[in-house]
Write a protein that holds these residues in place. Structure first.
Motif, short mmCIF file in Angstrom:
data_model
loop_
_atom_site.label_atom_id
_atom_site.label_comp_id
_atom_site.label_asym_id
_atom_site.label_seq_id
_atom_site.Cartn_x
_atom_site.Cartn_y
_atom_site.Cartn_z
N ALA A 86 18.09 -10.58 -0.89
CA ALA A 86 18.07 -9.13 -1.19
C ALA A 86 17.13 -8.79 -2.55
O ALA A 86 17.76 -9.68 -3.66
CB ALA A 86 19.32 -8.53 -1.43
N ILE A 87 16.35 -8.02 -2.58
CA ILE A 87 15.79 -7.82 -3.80
C ILE A 87 15.98 -6.58 -4.26
O ILE A 87 15.76 -5.58 -3.73
CB ILE A 87 14.06 -8.10 -3.50
CG1 ILE A 87 13.83 -9.39 -3.09
CG2 ILE A 87 13.37 -7.86 -5.02
CD1 ILE A 87 14.38 -10.69 -3.97
N TYR A 88 16.13 -6.26 -5.79
CA TYR A 88 16.53 -5.06 -6.48
C TYR A 88 15.62 -4.80 -7.36
O TYR A 88 14.81 -5.72 -8.02
CB TYR A 88 17.94 -5.05 -6.82
CG TYR A 88 19.07 -4.97 -5.99
CD1 TYR A 88 19.75 -3.83 -5.49
CD2 TYR A 88 19.53 -6.21 -5.14
CE1 TYR A 88 20.63 -3.75 -4.65
CE2 TYR A 88 20.50 -6.18 -4.51
CZ TYR A 88 21.25 -4.83 -4.14
OH TYR A 88 22.34 -4.85 -3.22
N ILE A 89 15.45 -3.27 -7.84
CA ILE A 89 14.67 -2.97 -8.96
C ILE A 89 15.92 -2.29 -9.95
O ILE A 89 16.79 -1.56 -9.54
CB ILE A 89 13.70 -1.80 -8.74
CG1 ILE A 89 12.49 -2.32 -8.50
CG2 ILE A 89 13.48 -1.05 -10.15
CD1 ILE A 89 11.60 -3.28 -9.48
N THR A 90 16.19 -3.13 -10.98
CA THR A 90 17.11 -2.48 -12.19
C THR A 90 16.32 -2.07 -13.39
O THR A 90 15.43 -2.55 -13.66
CB THR A 90 18.15 -3.41 -12.18
OG1 THR A 90 17.38 -4.61 -13.00
CG2 THR A 90 18.75 -4.06 -11.04
N VAL A 91 17.28 -0.89 -13.92
CA VAL A 91 16.66 -0.64 -15.08
C VAL A 91 17.87 -0.48 -16.27
O VAL A 91 19.02 -0.25 -15.73
CB VAL A 91 16.07 1.11 -14.97
CG1 VAL A 91 14.76 1.06 -14.27
CG2 VAL A 91 17.09 1.93 -14.57
N MET A 92 17.50 -0.26 -17.56
CA MET A 92 18.57 -0.12 -18.45
C MET A 92 18.81 1.28 -18.79
O MET A 92 18.01 2.06 -19.17
CB MET A 92 18.25 -0.76 -19.67
CG MET A 92 19.27 -0.86 -20.75
SD MET A 92 20.75 -1.97 -19.99
CE MET A 92 19.77 -3.38 -19.98
#
Length: 235
Positions: A86-92
């Motif tokens: 599983a690959i995610y995009i995460t932001v602050m």
């Protein structure tokens, strides 16, 4: 807010109250709260209200996130199929790491879907890899607001992550889970988001991490960063 966004004209209390089916007194109370937050602006001379700068700022943030997902998703798909994880995009967002988008693994054993969830940055690899490229003054701020268990150890860890260019942790999102994260930059070198892998730790043995997972994620991060205009400087 929807009514003010749809209305091209500046709206009076009477107009707003009528459109949202509330009394004038309740409408004024709501408007005062929204004005304090910067979501609406009051023009006392015209006795009218319109959307405030904070509302526009929120809209721009949403559009930016949507653009990040649009650009990142094809590369996430390639990486997820290559590693079958599983690959995610995460932001602050306000010192929390927010999971924006995911391409899931085809394997039967997988972690729970994290899209839409947020966590304090210092609890996981995704947050740490982003913060590793920030000024350390946020540690002072968070010492007052949050219980960082060991800020000195965290500062040392962030420096190590910054030097090697990726973060790995185990069990931050539950027992038996491994997280690997790398940063994505834009044309100015500013961090846009992180590319984050989440998988059962039994599939993340040291040899696989070093020879396959980390190199693949760094390669994908370079590819995605180039989409945002980033060019790595070589000595």
């Amino acid at each position: 807010l929807e009514m003010l966004a749809d209305n091209n004209q500046k709206s009076t209390v009477a107009t707003i109250a009528k459109n949202i089916s509330l009394s004038k007194s309740k409408t004024i109370s709501l408007l005062e709260i929204l004005e304090q937050k910067g979501l609406v602006e009051h023009n006392p001379e015209e006795r009218s209200y319109n959307l405030g700068v904070t509302a526009f700022g929120m809209a721009q943030h949403i559009l930016k996130c949507a653009n990040v997902i649009k650009v990142a998703h094809p590369i996430m798909e390639e990486l997820a199929r290559k590693l079958d994880e599983a690959i995610y995009i995460t932001v602050m967002n306000n010192d929390d790491v927010l999971f924006l988008d995911m391409v899931d693994t085809l394997q039967q054993v997988k972690a729970a879907d994290m899209v839409g969830k947020r966590f304090p940055f210092f609890t996981n690899a995704a947050g740490k890899v982003i913060k590793s490229l920030s000024s350390t003054d946020f540690l002072t701020r968070n010492r007052r607001r949050r219980a960082i268990p060991n800020p000195e150890a965290l500062e040392k860890e962030l420096l190590e992550i910054r030097n090697r260019g990726f973060a790995v942790d185990f069990n931050s999102f539950g027992s038996g889970l491994c997280t690997v994260a790398v940063v994505i930059r834009d044309y100015a070198g500013k961090v846009v988001c992180s590319l984050t892998l989440l998988a059962p730790a039994v599939r993340m043995l040291h040899e696989r991490l070093e020879s396959e997972v980390i190199p693949s994620m760094l390669e994908s991060a370079d590819t995605l960063s180039s989409k945002f205009g980033y060019t790595r400087a070589f000595a």
